[in-house]
Design a protein around this motif. Structure first.
Motif, short mmCIF file in Angstrom:
data_model
loop_
_atom_site.label_atom_id
_atom_site.label_comp_id
_atom_site.label_asym_id
_atom_site.label_seq_id
_atom_site.Cartn_x
_atom_site.Cartn_y
_atom_site.Cartn_z
N ALA A 5 0.95 -1.28 -0.27
CA ALA A 5 0.00 -0.01 -0.11
C ALA A 5 0.81 1.11 -0.11
CB ALA A 5 -1.14 0.01 1.04
N ALA A 6 2.04 1.20 0.72
CA ALA A 6 2.84 2.43 0.66
C ALA A 6 3.24 2.91 -0.65
CB ALA A 6 3.92 2.20 1.51
N LEU A 7 3.41 1.83 -1.57
CA LEU A 7 3.90 2.19 -3.11
C LEU A 7 2.51 2.38 -3.95
CD1 LEU A 7 5.92 2.46 -4.98
CD2 LEU A 7 6.31 0.28 -5.29
N ALA A 8 1.68 1.38 -3.79
CA ALA A 8 0.56 1.37 -4.75
C ALA A 8 -0.37 2.36 -4.69
CB ALA A 8 -0.24 -0.22 -4.44
N ILE A 9 -0.76 2.89 -3.23
CA ILE A 9 -1.55 4.08 -3.14
C ILE A 9 -0.93 5.03 -3.85
CG2 ILE A 9 -2.65 5.88 -1.51
CD1 ILE A 9 -2.82 3.31 0.64
N PRO A 10 0.22 5.72 -3.80
CA PRO A 10 0.66 6.88 -4.69
C PRO A 10 0.70 6.64 -6.16
CG PRO A 10 2.12 6.47 -2.61
CD PRO A 10 1.14 5.40 -2.78
N LEU A 11 1.08 5.46 -6.54
CA LEU A 11 1.18 4.96 -7.98
C LEU A 11 -0.39 5.28 -8.32
CD1 LEU A 11 3.54 1.95 -8.13
CD2 LEU A 11 4.02 4.42 -9.04
N VAL A 12 -1.36 4.45 -7.93
CA VAL A 12 -2.83 4.73 -8.17
C VAL A 12 -3.14 6.30 -8.32
CG1 VAL A 12 -5.41 4.43 -7.51
CG2 VAL A 12 -3.37 2.42 -7.48
N LEU A 13 -2.91 7.24 -7.29
CA LEU A 13 -3.21 8.41 -7.50
C LEU A 13 -2.54 9.20 -8.32
CD1 LEU A 13 -3.63 9.06 -3.48
CD2 LEU A 13 -5.32 8.40 -5.18
N SER A 46 -10.61 8.66 -8.07
CA SER A 46 -10.71 10.20 -8.51
C SER A 46 -11.58 10.69 -7.36
CB SER A 46 -11.29 10.11 -9.98
OG SER A 46 -10.43 9.62 -10.62
N GLU A 47 -12.10 10.08 -6.38
CA GLU A 47 -12.70 10.74 -5.34
C GLU A 47 -12.28 10.71 -4.12
OE1 GLU A 47 -15.95 11.78 -5.86
OE2 GLU A 47 -16.00 11.04 -7.88
N PRO A 48 -11.62 12.10 -3.65
CA PRO A 48 -10.69 12.44 -2.53
C PRO A 48 -11.07 11.93 -1.39
CG PRO A 48 -11.07 14.22 -4.11
CD PRO A 48 -11.90 13.38 -4.51
#
Length: 396
Positions: free
Chosen positions: A29-37, A97-99
């Protein structure tokens, strides 16, 4: 008893592998969340907010879930937590895309992260002979490096096969799978914490444990500072593989150090051994201030890892002995939380120093943090000694 024989003991391999698989989502998650956003065009400020929300929620939720485990048992907490954490990751995957959805999902995924680390460490005394307990903790400590290497690799594979969003789905699935492997094992289902009197302080009422946790916060700060330092170093030096290579070497050193520590029959007391190893870790980090050429930097990264895993292993032994009756899971959860908090502080401090000063001064963050921890340990040595009567009550 060798490590091979330890792994052959009933349920040891199953619980160790289940724990490692179940912990992969945190590293992913530490890497995937930034990549997705970033894929949907999010700003770095927003990316940092979401990633920070996940990390802070995980740090805060750990002790609370640990306390629930001590009161309700492992299965009743691990399974619902895995489901909730998975739903948080899936929410981000469905609406990147939904903050509001992303932030809520990040906080839920972090806060509900199953406390697999503390749960396994509580089970070790039931899984292996008392004489080999420290070897089991050493194997546990060394194997952690596989999570931090494997998590990013799984994300990279998901990105190559599909997109970063796929990594969030895979993370949710792996988290639930790992927890089910652990939760359905007989030792997990049988485990019950000893009855304790209500106390909102929980394990923190132990002065010795508080001393130990404060010292480990300094170790966490050193790790956080190192994570930032190697990125800066790789950008300014001709380093094959860049920062990932340096961090991989550090992980390799920790793996070797942890396994080597567990293979030795130690005669010194755990408090004294923890102090001496912490001093050794500070000395290893001091070499980073030299900012040497890449070959020597690679050697120093291995050296810092060699000391890190033994420090953590010795600390695990002390946590198990110092935690008041009925609070051991929460105590181990506090260890994870304060190490995480220290990592965040160290990363921030090193980043600010690198922006305005030199690499050598940024490297001093780690030395000073560990040195402060060593001073705290030295001053609190008497509180770290577990009296025989206390140990007997804890065993009962």
């Amino acid at each position: 008893m060798s490590y091979a024989s330890l792994l052959q003991a009933p349920y040891v391999t199953r619980l160790l592998l289940g724990t490692l698989v179940g912990r992969l989502p945190s590293a992913m998650a530490a890497l995937a969340i930034p990549l997705v956003l970033r894929e949907v065009g999010a700003s770095y400020d927003y990316v940092g907010l979401a990633a920070g929300g996940f990390a802070i929620a995980a740090a805060g939720g750990g002790p609370l879930l640990g306390r629930l485990v001590d009161r309700a048992g492992q299965v009743r907490v691990l399974v619902p937590a895995a489901v909730a954490a998975g739903l948080g990751l899936i929410a981000i995957a469905l609406a990147p895309s939904e903050p509001a959805v992303v932030l809520a999902g990040a906080v839920l995924a972090g806060a509900a992260t199953p406390p697999l680390e503390p749960c396994l460490r509580v089970l070790w005394p039931d899984l292996v002979p008392a004489a080999r307990l420290e070897s089991a903790y050493a194997m546990d400590s060394a194997s952690q490096e596989l999570v931090f290497v494997g998590g990013p690799l799984v994300v990279a594979g998901c990105v190559a096969a599909d997109s970063p969003v796929g990594a969030l789905w895979v993370g949710a699935l792996l988290g639930l799978l790992g927890v089910l492997v652990v939760a359905t094992a007989s030792p997990t289902r049988r485990w019950k914490a000893p009855v304790r009197s209500p106390d909102w302080l929980g394990p923190l009422r132990s002065r010795g444990l508080a001393v130990l946790l404060v010292s480990l916060t300094g170790v966490g700060a050193a790790i956080g500072g190192l994570n930032v330092l190697v990125v800066f170093y790789a950008e300014h030096h001709d380093m094959v593989g860049g920062a990932p290579t340096l961090l991989a070497l550090n992980a390799l050193g920790a793996l070797i150090g942890g396994l080597g520590y567990g293979a030795v029959r130690w005669t010194s007391s755990p408090p004294r051994r923890t102090l001496l190893l912490t001093v050794g870790l500070a000395a290893a980090y001091a070499l980073l201030c030299l900012v040497p050429s890449p070959p020597y930097m690679a050697a120093i990264m291995i050296l810092t890892g060699l000391f890190l895993a033994p420090v953590l292993t010795a600390a695990f032994v002390l946590v198990g002995k110092l935690a008041p009756v009925g609070t051991v899971t929460e105590a181990f959860a506090w260890l994870v939380t304060l190490m995480t908090a220290g990592t965040a502080l160290g990363s921030s401090a090193a980043g600010v120093i690198l922006e305005h000063a030199t690499e050598s001064q940024a490297a001093s963050v780690g030395v000073l943090s560990i040195a402060v921890g060593a001073v705290v340990l030295a001053a609190g040595q008497r509180s770290l000694v577990v009296r025989d009567a206390d140990a007997a009550r804890a065993a009962a």
